[in-house]
Design an enzyme around this catalytic site. Structure first.
Site, PDB file in Angstrom:
ATOM      1  CG  ASP A   1      68.983 -49.312  46.612  1.00 25.77           C
ATOM      2  OD1 ASP A   1      69.824 -50.205  46.380  1.00 25.77           O
ATOM      3  OD2 ASP A   1      69.290 -48.164  46.982  1.00 25.77           O
TER       4      ASP A   1
ATOM      5  CD  GLU B   1      69.065 -44.788  50.098  1.00 24.96           C
ATOM      6  OE1 GLU B   1      69.438 -44.006  50.971  1.00 24.96           O
ATOM      7  OE2 GLU B   1      69.393 -44.682  48.921  1.00 24.96           O
TER       8      GLU B   1
ATOM      9  CG  HIS C   1      67.361 -40.963  49.850  1.00 25.61           C
ATOM     10  ND1 HIS C   1      67.211 -39.597  49.731  1.00 25.61           N
ATOM     11  CD2 HIS C   1      67.780 -41.405  48.639  1.00 25.61           C
ATOM     12  CE1 HIS C   1      67.512 -39.226  48.497  1.00 25.61           C
ATOM     13  NE2 HIS C   1      67.876 -40.305  47.818  1.00 25.61           N
TER      14      HIS C   1
ATOM     15  CG  HIS D   1      73.675 -46.909  49.961  1.00 21.65           C
ATOM     16  ND1 HIS D   1      72.635 -47.609  49.399  1.00 21.65           N
ATOM     17  CD2 HIS D   1      73.368 -45.603  49.810  1.00 21.65           C
ATOM     18  CE1 HIS D   1      71.734 -46.760  48.956  1.00 21.65           C
ATOM     19  NE2 HIS D   1      72.152 -45.532  49.182  1.00 21.65           N
TER      20      HIS D   1
ATOM     21  CG  HIS E   1      67.910 -47.275  42.537  1.00 17.10           C
ATOM     22  ND1 HIS E   1      66.735 -46.591  42.732  1.00 17.10           N
ATOM     23  CD2 HIS E   1      68.522 -47.311  43.741  1.00 17.10           C
ATOM     24  CE1 HIS E   1      66.653 -46.205  43.992  1.00 17.10           C
ATOM     25  NE2 HIS E   1      67.732 -46.622  44.613  1.00 17.10           N
TER      26      HIS E   1
HETATM   27 FE   FE2 Z   1      71.130 -44.131  48.128  1.00 19.08          FE
END
Ligand code: FE2
Length: 260
Positions: free
Chosen positions: A8, A39, A68, A150, A177
């Site tokens: 990400d 995203e 997102h 994801h 993350h």
């Molecule tokens: Fe996400």
């Protein structure tokens, strides 16, 4: 062939790091295909066409995404015109964009598939059954198949790894993350890692300003968080795939500090 997947990429710190380093990374690891999760590209939420085009023009081949992706309105129109930007394949039918990209890289047929988990995530269709139908739709000659799962829960990601082992080259996770250290090659040749980790600023809370995020956890009136700055890292994996069989030979996890 070597496939680079960048976790990400969050806001400007993440974007700048990718723009500044992607060519070096491609050379250093002899990357044939570079994928990144986009995203969180624009301020932490969704994408803008200009930001995507800049990255596509600088060495990124395909972008995956997640929950997102449609936070910004302009992403809706853009994704319909840009097949290299994916959204989860298990979004409802008629959602703009695609959950799979197929193409030819250095003469090799490749597919990139984007799935989203359902545990502690917004509602979506069953990613396991959608993975079945998506993979069945691919031509047999497409041996190199990379899946971005994801998802929040490691259990759901591990389950997807086992479920797709023998049918894909790699199942790598995004969304939390936070990089995990469980990379391995599953018995039937799928490279696996629960989460690639974030490319962005580690001075905050998963890419966002720590004061803003702490305020959100400690009050009911706090506003949306801004992205953080400083202590930038690029998190990624390099997957070496045997293009004849589609099986992975190796997966190497990267967590590279980036000087700003
Ligand atoms: Fe996400």
């Amino acid at each position: 062939m070597n496939v680079l997947v960048i976790g990400d990429v969050v806001a400007k710190p993440g974007r700048v790091a990718v723009l500044e380093r992607i060519q070096d990374l491609r050379e250093q690891h002899q990357v044939a295909l570079a994928i990144m999760n986009a995203e969180n590209l624009a301020g932490g939420f969704s994408v803008t066409p200009a930001l995507c085009e800049q990255l596509f023009g600088t060495g990124i081949d395909v972008m995956t995404s997640g929950n997102h992706i449609f936070d910004k309105k302009e992403a809706i129109e853009y994704i319909s015109k840009q097949p290299r930007l994916l959204r989860p394949a298990n979004y409802p039918p008629n959602t703009p964009g695609n959950g799979v990209w197929t193409g030819v890289v250095d003469g090799i047929d490749v597919a990139v598939v984007n799935l989203m988990g359902r545990v502690f995530m917004p509602p979506s269709d069953d990613p396991f059954r959608v993975a079945d139908s998506t993979l069945e739709s691919l031509p047999n000659k497409t041996k190199v198949r990379i899946v971005d799962m994801h998802a929040e829960a490691t259990s759901e990601k591990v389950a997807m790894g086992w479920y797709l082992d023998g049918r894909v080259s790699a199942v790598v996770g995004t969304h939390t993350h936070v990089q995990t250290a469980d990379e391995r090659i599953l018995p039937q040749g799928a490279a696996y890692l629960s989460d690639i980790g974030m490319t962005g600023s580690y001075a905050g809370v998963i890419g966002m300003d720590k004061k803003d995020v702490i305020a959100r956890f400690t009050s009911v009136t706090a506003r949306r968080a801004e992205h953080s700055t400083g202590d930038v890292h690029i998190c990624a994996v390099v997957i070496d795939v045997d293009e004849e069989t589609g099986k992975a030979r190796a997966i190497t996890r990267l967590n590279l500090p980036h000087q700003t």
